[in-house]
Design a protein around this motif. Structure first.
Motif, PDB file in Angstrom:
ATOM      1  N   SER A  59       0.824  -1.217   0.000  1.00 22.52           N
ATOM      2  CA  SER A  59       0.000   0.000   0.000  1.00 22.52           C
ATOM      3  C   SER A  59       0.856   1.264   0.000  1.00 22.52           C
ATOM      4  O   SER A  59       0.432   2.295  -0.516  1.00 22.52           O
ATOM      5  CB  SER A  59      -0.955   0.004   1.203  1.00 22.52           C
ATOM      6  OG  SER A  59      -0.283   0.322   2.401  1.00 22.52           O
ATOM      7  N   MET A  60       2.057   1.184   0.544  1.00 23.35           N
ATOM      8  CA  MET A  60       2.953   2.344   0.532  1.00 23.35           C
ATOM      9  C   MET A  60       3.636   2.530  -0.824  1.00 23.35           C
ATOM     10  O   MET A  60       3.901   3.653  -1.232  1.00 23.35           O
ATOM     11  CB  MET A  60       4.021   2.210   1.620  1.00 23.35           C
ATOM     12  CG  MET A  60       3.488   2.379   3.026  1.00 23.35           C
ATOM     13  SD  MET A  60       4.804   2.518   4.268  1.00 23.35           S
ATOM     14  CE  MET A  60       5.584   0.921   4.155  1.00 23.35           C
ATOM     15  N   PHE A  61       3.909   1.420  -1.527  1.00 23.14           N
ATOM     16  CA  PHE A  61       4.702   1.475  -2.750  1.00 23.14           C
ATOM     17  C   PHE A  61       3.883   1.617  -4.034  1.00 23.14           C
ATOM     18  O   PHE A  61       4.289   2.340  -4.950  1.00 23.14           O
ATOM     19  CB  PHE A  61       5.579   0.224  -2.864  1.00 23.14           C
ATOM     20  CG  PHE A  61       6.846   0.297  -2.067  1.00 23.14           C
ATOM     21  CD1 PHE A  61       8.061   0.544  -2.688  1.00 23.14           C
ATOM     22  CD2 PHE A  61       6.846   0.094  -0.691  1.00 23.14           C
ATOM     23  CE1 PHE A  61       9.241   0.610  -1.956  1.00 23.14           C
ATOM     24  CE2 PHE A  61       8.007   0.150   0.052  1.00 23.14           C
ATOM     25  CZ  PHE A  61       9.212   0.410  -0.584  1.00 23.14           C
ATOM     26  N   VAL A  62       2.777   0.892  -4.141  1.00 25.94           N
ATOM     27  CA  VAL A  62       2.017   0.865  -5.391  1.00 25.94           C
ATOM     28  C   VAL A  62       1.509   2.267  -5.724  1.00 25.94           C
ATOM     29  O   VAL A  62       0.960   2.963  -4.883  1.00 25.94           O
ATOM     30  CB  VAL A  62       0.859  -0.146  -5.329  1.00 25.94           C
ATOM     31  CG1 VAL A  62      -0.058  -0.025  -6.544  1.00 25.94           C
ATOM     32  CG2 VAL A  62       1.404  -1.571  -5.220  1.00 25.94           C
ATOM     33  N   GLY A  63       1.758   2.668  -6.972  1.00 23.25           N
ATOM     34  CA  GLY A  63       1.359   3.990  -7.437  1.00 23.25           C
ATOM     35  C   GLY A  63       2.460   5.024  -7.342  1.00 23.25           C
ATOM     36  O   GLY A  63       2.400   6.063  -7.991  1.00 23.25           O
ATOM     37  N   LYS A  64       3.491   4.741  -6.530  1.00 23.50           N
ATOM     38  CA  LYS A  64       4.627   5.659  -6.432  1.00 23.50           C
ATOM     39  C   LYS A  64       5.546   5.439  -7.633  1.00 23.50           C
ATOM     40  O   LYS A  64       5.389   4.499  -8.400  1.00 23.50           O
ATOM     41  CB  LYS A  64       5.403   5.419  -5.133  1.00 23.50           C
ATOM     42  CG  LYS A  64       4.613   5.598  -3.863  1.00 23.50           C
ATOM     43  CD  LYS A  64       4.475   7.025  -3.451  1.00 23.50           C
ATOM     44  CE  LYS A  64       3.933   7.254  -2.062  1.00 23.50           C
ATOM     45  NZ  LYS A  64       2.941   6.387  -1.515  1.00 23.50           N
ATOM     46  N   ASN A  65       6.534   6.298  -7.760  1.00 21.62           N
ATOM     47  CA  ASN A  65       7.460   6.234  -8.886  1.00 21.62           C
ATOM     48  C   ASN A  65       8.851   5.880  -8.374  1.00 21.62           C
ATOM     49  O   ASN A  65       9.401   6.590  -7.534  1.00 21.62           O
ATOM     50  CB  ASN A  65       7.475   7.579  -9.612  1.00 21.62           C
ATOM     51  CG  ASN A  65       8.205   7.508 -10.918  1.00 21.62           C
ATOM     52  OD1 ASN A  65       9.380   7.191 -10.968  1.00 21.62           O
ATOM     53  ND2 ASN A  65       7.486   7.797 -11.993  1.00 21.62           N
ATOM     54  N   LEU A  66       9.420   4.791  -8.898  1.00 20.43           N
ATOM     55  CA  LEU A  66      10.727   4.332  -8.442  1.00 20.43           C
ATOM     56  C   LEU A  66      11.838   5.277  -8.882  1.00 20.43           C
ATOM     57  O   LEU A  66      12.888   5.334  -8.260  1.00 20.43           O
ATOM     58  CB  LEU A  66      10.997   2.909  -8.938  1.00 20.43           C
ATOM     59  CG  LEU A  66      12.172   2.184  -8.294  1.00 20.43           C
ATOM     60  CD1 LEU A  66      12.045   2.122  -6.780  1.00 20.43           C
ATOM     61  CD2 LEU A  66      12.313   0.780  -8.866  1.00 20.43           C
ATOM     62  N   ARG A  67      11.623   6.040  -9.935  1.00 18.03           N
ATOM     63  CA  ARG A  67      12.617   7.033 -10.370  1.00 18.03           C
ATOM     64  C   ARG A  67      12.631   8.263  -9.489  1.00 18.03           C
ATOM     65  O   ARG A  67      13.685   8.792  -9.175  1.00 18.03           O
ATOM     66  CB  ARG A  67      12.333   7.509 -11.791  1.00 18.03           C
ATOM     67  CG  ARG A  67      12.716   6.568 -12.859  1.00 18.03           C
ATOM     68  CD  ARG A  67      12.561   7.232 -14.202  1.00 18.03           C
ATOM     69  NE  ARG A  67      12.699   6.214 -15.223  1.00 18.03           N
ATOM     70  CZ  ARG A  67      12.993   6.469 -16.465  1.00 18.03           C
ATOM     71  NH1 ARG A  67      13.143   7.710 -16.866  1.00 18.03           N
ATOM     72  NH2 ARG A  67      13.108   5.495 -17.320  1.00 18.03           N
TER      73      ARG A  67
END
Length: 112
Positions: A59-67
């Motif tokens: 829930s913290m990671f999905v939708g964020k941008n790894l770049r």
């Protein structure tokens, strides 16, 4: 299941000896499915013991941008994730970021 423009990036780190993950796996891993050209995180899994922890991390990671969102992710982990694997999770995220940047040879933007 995943489009051709996605890549799988795995970050790893050593958890503390007190953590059950250390005894079970020896290392802490996080797997991220990322859109190759945008860096957007589509899916996440990690080798935690409890499924609620995996779901919370996702829930913290999905939708964020790894770049571009590594600083945002690090801050969120520090503010919301209170487990022995807090530091290893941050290290895994940074390792995954570096692997993604090397593999996709994109310009470094934001993040670290």
């Amino acid at each position: 299941m995943y489009a051709e423009n996605t890549v799988l990036v795995v970050g790893q780190a050593k958890p503390s000896r007190e953590d059950a993950i250390y005894n079970l796996h020896g290392e802490f891993y996080i797997s991220l499915v990322v859109e190759r050209d945008t860096g957007r995180i589509l899916d996440v899994d990690c080798n935690t013991i409890l499924s609620v922890t995996k779901n919370f991390v996702a829930s913290m990671f999905v939708g964020k941008n790894l770049r571009t969102d590594t600083e945002v992710l690090e801050r969120e982990i520090k503010e919301r994730y209170f487990a022995l694997t807090q530091k290893p999770l941050i290290a895994c995220m940074k390792d995954a970021h570096n692997r993604y940047m090397m593999a996709c040879q994109g310009p470094r933007q934001g993040g670290r």
